[in-house]
Each structure stands twice: as C-alpha cells, then as structure tokens.
Design a protein around this motif. Sequence first.
Motif, mmCIF file in Angstrom:
data_model
loop_
_atom_site.group_PDB
_atom_site.id
_atom_site.type_symbol
_atom_site.label_atom_id
_atom_site.label_comp_id
_atom_site.label_asym_id
_atom_site.label_seq_id
_atom_site.Cartn_x
_atom_site.Cartn_y
_atom_site.Cartn_z
ATOM 1 N N ALA A 85 0.812 -1.221 0.000
ATOM 2 C CA ALA A 85 0.000 0.000 0.000
ATOM 3 C C ALA A 85 0.844 1.270 0.000
ATOM 4 O O ALA A 85 0.447 2.272 -0.604
ATOM 5 C CB ALA A 85 -0.932 0.005 1.213
ATOM 6 N N HIS A 86 2.014 1.239 0.658
ATOM 7 C CA HIS A 86 2.730 2.491 0.923
ATOM 8 C C HIS A 86 4.127 2.595 0.326
ATOM 9 O O HIS A 86 4.706 3.676 0.347
ATOM 10 C CB HIS A 86 2.832 2.717 2.435
ATOM 11 N N VAL A 87 4.702 1.506 -0.156
ATOM 12 C CA VAL A 87 6.070 1.565 -0.686
ATOM 13 C C VAL A 87 5.998 1.561 -2.204
ATOM 14 O O VAL A 87 5.644 0.554 -2.823
ATOM 15 C CB VAL A 87 6.921 0.388 -0.163
ATOM 16 N N THR A 88 6.314 2.687 -2.809
ATOM 17 C CA THR A 88 6.242 2.815 -4.263
ATOM 18 C C THR A 88 7.545 2.401 -4.955
ATOM 19 O O THR A 88 7.553 2.156 -6.153
ATOM 20 C CB THR A 88 5.897 4.262 -4.663
ATOM 21 N N ASP A 89 8.637 2.363 -4.186
ATOM 22 C CA ASP A 89 9.924 1.939 -4.727
ATOM 23 C C ASP A 89 9.888 0.416 -4.904
ATOM 24 O O ASP A 89 9.855 -0.335 -3.926
ATOM 25 C CB ASP A 89 11.043 2.348 -3.765
ATOM 26 N N VAL A 90 9.913 -0.041 -6.164
ATOM 27 C CA VAL A 90 9.764 -1.464 -6.452
ATOM 28 C C VAL A 90 10.902 -2.274 -5.839
ATOM 29 O O VAL A 90 10.682 -3.350 -5.265
ATOM 30 C CB VAL A 90 9.690 -1.698 -7.976
ATOM 31 N N ARG A 91 12.133 -1.771 -5.949
ATOM 32 C CA ARG A 91 13.287 -2.486 -5.392
ATOM 33 C C ARG A 91 13.140 -2.663 -3.886
ATOM 34 O O ARG A 91 13.398 -3.749 -3.341
ATOM 35 C CB ARG A 91 14.575 -1.726 -5.705
ATOM 36 N N LEU A 92 12.719 -1.603 -3.209
ATOM 37 C CA LEU A 92 12.561 -1.645 -1.761
ATOM 38 C C LEU A 92 11.432 -2.598 -1.356
ATOM 39 O O LEU A 92 11.561 -3.362 -0.394
ATOM 40 C CB LEU A 92 12.285 -0.231 -1.238
ATOM 41 N N ARG A 93 10.343 -2.561 -2.125
ATOM 42 C CA ARG A 93 9.217 -3.447 -1.818
ATOM 43 C C ARG A 93 9.608 -4.911 -2.016
ATOM 44 O O ARG A 93 9.213 -5.785 -1.237
ATOM 45 C CB ARG A 93 8.024 -3.080 -2.694
ATOM 46 N N ARG A 94 10.414 -5.186 -3.033
ATOM 47 C CA ARG A 94 10.871 -6.552 -3.251
ATOM 48 C C ARG A 94 11.800 -7.013 -2.125
ATOM 49 O O ARG A 94 11.772 -8.183 -1.728
ATOM 50 C CB ARG A 94 11.583 -6.654 -4.602
ATOM 51 N N GLU A 95 12.616 -6.116 -1.618
ATOM 52 C CA GLU A 95 13.505 -6.464 -0.510
ATOM 53 C C GLU A 95 12.694 -6.794 0.744
ATOM 54 O O GLU A 95 13.013 -7.753 1.464
ATOM 55 C CB GLU A 95 14.483 -5.318 -0.223
ATOM 56 N N ILE A 96 11.640 -6.035 1.002
ATOM 57 C CA ILE A 96 10.756 -6.349 2.133
ATOM 58 C C ILE A 96 10.135 -7.727 1.932
ATOM 59 O O ILE A 96 10.074 -8.534 2.870
ATOM 60 C CB ILE A 96 9.667 -5.269 2.291
ATOM 61 N N SER A 97 9.696 -8.027 0.723
ATOM 62 C CA SER A 97 9.102 -9.338 0.428
ATOM 63 C C SER A 97 10.103 -10.463 0.646
ATOM 64 O O SER A 97 9.756 -11.524 1.182
ATOM 65 C CB SER A 97 8.591 -9.380 -1.017
ATOM 66 N N ARG A 98 11.363 -10.245 0.227
ATOM 67 C CA ARG A 98 12.385 -11.279 0.420
ATOM 68 C C ARG A 98 12.655 -11.514 1.902
ATOM 69 O O ARG A 98 12.800 -12.659 2.341
ATOM 70 C CB ARG A 98 13.683 -10.881 -0.299
ATOM 71 N N ILE A 99 12.721 -10.433 2.670
ATOM 72 C CA ILE A 99 12.963 -10.548 4.104
ATOM 73 C C ILE A 99 11.821 -11.302 4.777
ATOM 74 O O ILE A 99 12.043 -12.206 5.595
ATOM 75 C CB ILE A 99 13.153 -9.149 4.723
ATOM 76 N N VAL A 100 10.595 -10.945 4.441
ATOM 77 C CA VAL A 100 9.426 -11.612 5.015
ATOM 78 C C VAL A 100 9.421 -13.099 4.640
ATOM 79 O O VAL A 100 9.163 -13.968 5.482
ATOM 80 C CB VAL A 100 8.125 -10.925 4.568
ATOM 81 N N ALA A 101 9.722 -13.421 3.378
ATOM 82 C CA ALA A 101 9.711 -14.810 2.918
ATOM 83 C C ALA A 101 10.776 -15.640 3.641
ATOM 84 O O ALA A 101 10.522 -16.777 4.060
ATOM 85 C CB ALA A 101 9.936 -14.871 1.408
ATOM 86 N N THR A 102 11.973 -15.070 3.805
ATOM 87 C CA THR A 102 13.049 -15.781 4.492
ATOM 88 C C THR A 102 12.695 -16.011 5.952
ATOM 89 O O THR A 102 12.881 -17.108 6.490
ATOM 90 C CB THR A 102 14.370 -14.990 4.392
ATOM 91 N N PHE A 103 12.162 -14.982 6.602
ATOM 92 C CA PHE A 103 11.797 -15.111 8.007
ATOM 93 C C PHE A 103 10.666 -16.134 8.180
ATOM 94 O O PHE A 103 10.667 -16.923 9.128
ATOM 95 C CB PHE A 103 11.390 -13.757 8.590
ATOM 96 N N SER A 104 9.719 -16.149 7.268
ATOM 97 C CA SER A 104 8.616 -17.119 7.323
ATOM 98 C C SER A 104 9.146 -18.540 7.225
ATOM 99 O O SER A 104 8.713 -19.436 7.963
ATOM 100 C CB SER A 104 7.617 -16.868 6.200
ATOM 101 N N LYS A 105 10.088 -18.758 6.316
ATOM 102 C CA LYS A 105 10.671 -20.098 6.137
ATOM 103 C C LYS A 105 11.369 -20.551 7.416
ATOM 104 O O LYS A 105 11.178 -21.684 7.873
ATOM 105 C CB LYS A 105 11.668 -20.075 4.973
ATOM 106 N N LEU A 106 12.152 -19.662 8.018
ATOM 107 C CA LEU A 106 12.885 -20.011 9.233
ATOM 108 C C LEU A 106 11.959 -20.152 10.433
ATOM 109 O O LEU A 106 12.268 -20.879 11.382
ATOM 110 C CB LEU A 106 13.963 -18.955 9.500
ATOM 111 N N THR A 107 10.815 -19.487 10.386
ATOM 112 C CA THR A 107 9.836 -19.610 11.467
ATOM 113 C C THR A 107 9.282 -21.022 11.552
ATOM 114 O O THR A 107 8.995 -21.522 12.643
ATOM 115 C CB THR A 107 8.698 -18.586 11.268
ATOM 116 N N HIS A 108 9.150 -21.705 10.410
ATOM 117 C CA HIS A 108 8.644 -23.083 10.411
ATOM 118 C C HIS A 108 9.553 -23.989 11.244
ATOM 119 O O HIS A 108 9.074 -24.802 12.048
ATOM 120 C CB HIS A 108 8.529 -23.618 8.987
ATOM 121 N N LEU A 109 10.865 -23.842 11.067
ATOM 122 C CA LEU A 109 11.813 -24.654 11.827
ATOM 123 C C LEU A 109 11.770 -24.289 13.304
ATOM 124 O O LEU A 109 11.736 -25.166 14.172
ATOM 125 C CB LEU A 109 13.229 -24.470 11.281
#
Length: 199
Positions: A85-109
């Motif tokens: 909703a609030h991050v218009t910088d595509v590169r920055l938004r993708r970095e947030i998505s990568r961080i969230v995805a990595t943290f989600s994966k490690l949360t399972h373990l």
Amino acid sequence: MTWSSLPPRPDFAAIEAAAATSAERRKTIMALIGDLNFSWTNNESLFIYVLRLLLGTDDMSAAIVFSTLNTTRARLDLVTRLAKAHVTDVRLRREISRIVATFSKLTHLRNELTHCIFVVDEHGAITDTQTMKIEESRRRMRFGVRHPFDDARIQELTAAIGELNGLNRKIWDLLPQLEAHRNGPAGRPAGDAGASTGS
C-alpha cells in the motif's frame, strides 16, 4: 496386563542412569536450539520498527499493533500488505518481500522445535523430534510425524542460525532506506497519493 493405545511410559531411571554418555551431544543440540530462538526473537522484534515506518507512527503505537496481532503470520501479513500500500519503490518493496519470505521459512523450523516432543533412546540421546500438530494436505491429515535428529539435522539448524544472523543485518540495513523512502525528499512523512503505482 491391560492393553493401552497410549505410548509406553519411559523408564526414566534407566535413561537418567545412562544419560551421561550422551550429555555432550544433548548440550550441543540444546545450545543450538537456544541460539535459534535467540536469533529468531531478535529478528521478529525488529519488525516493530518496520511497522512503525510503514504506519508512519511512533514506537509505542507500533508495539501496540505488533502485540495485538498475536501470531507471527498475522504480523508478517500486515507488513506485506502495508508495503504494497505504501512503498512505491519497487526495489525496496521486493527487498521487504524477500525478508518476510526468508523469516517465514525459518519460522517453520523454529516453531517445530519449540512445539514438539524430543524423542530419546535408552541412553538419553535425542534421536528424533515428534511434531505435536496436525499436518494437513489435500489428501490426508497426519499427527505426530517424526523427524530424525541426526548430523544432517544439526547442520540444518546451524545453517538456519547463520541465515537468521544474516537476516538481522538485512533488516537493519533496510530500516534507514525505508525511513528515507517514507519521509520523502522534504524530510517528513510523505503522503500516499499514488502509492498503488508500480508493481
């Protein structure tokens, strides 16, 4: 003797008497699990600052939102939606998505090792973890699935701790970039007009 469907009660006296022979490996495993939780908790807590910047609010308000959402999944979902909703910088938004995805994966373990039974043998050595939750797929449901706690599992745990440590640095690097983006060129919180542009 009465038949029972319950698992047999362990021979605690025999296990405790023999436990000294497996003490070092047990200590190694417990230390790794402690390190995993230490690193995981530090990472999750940093999302309070990510939320603060995405919401354009103060630390206290962000912490209230964070603690009111009582699951990690809900907190990460909120971060993801606010970034869209609030991050218009595509590169920055993708970095947030990568961080969230990595943290989600490690949360399972982390969740598996925090909410399981540790199976030990007659010498007190940890041989398996038994998952104490329902695992559901399209075709079936399973309960009490066991996973061996062998050398490969220890290597997986060690790698996950290293990944969490690296992720912590990525979040710290992200925060000033996100702050600059949200503040805009005038140095104050930017409006959200056009926030839906860019994908």
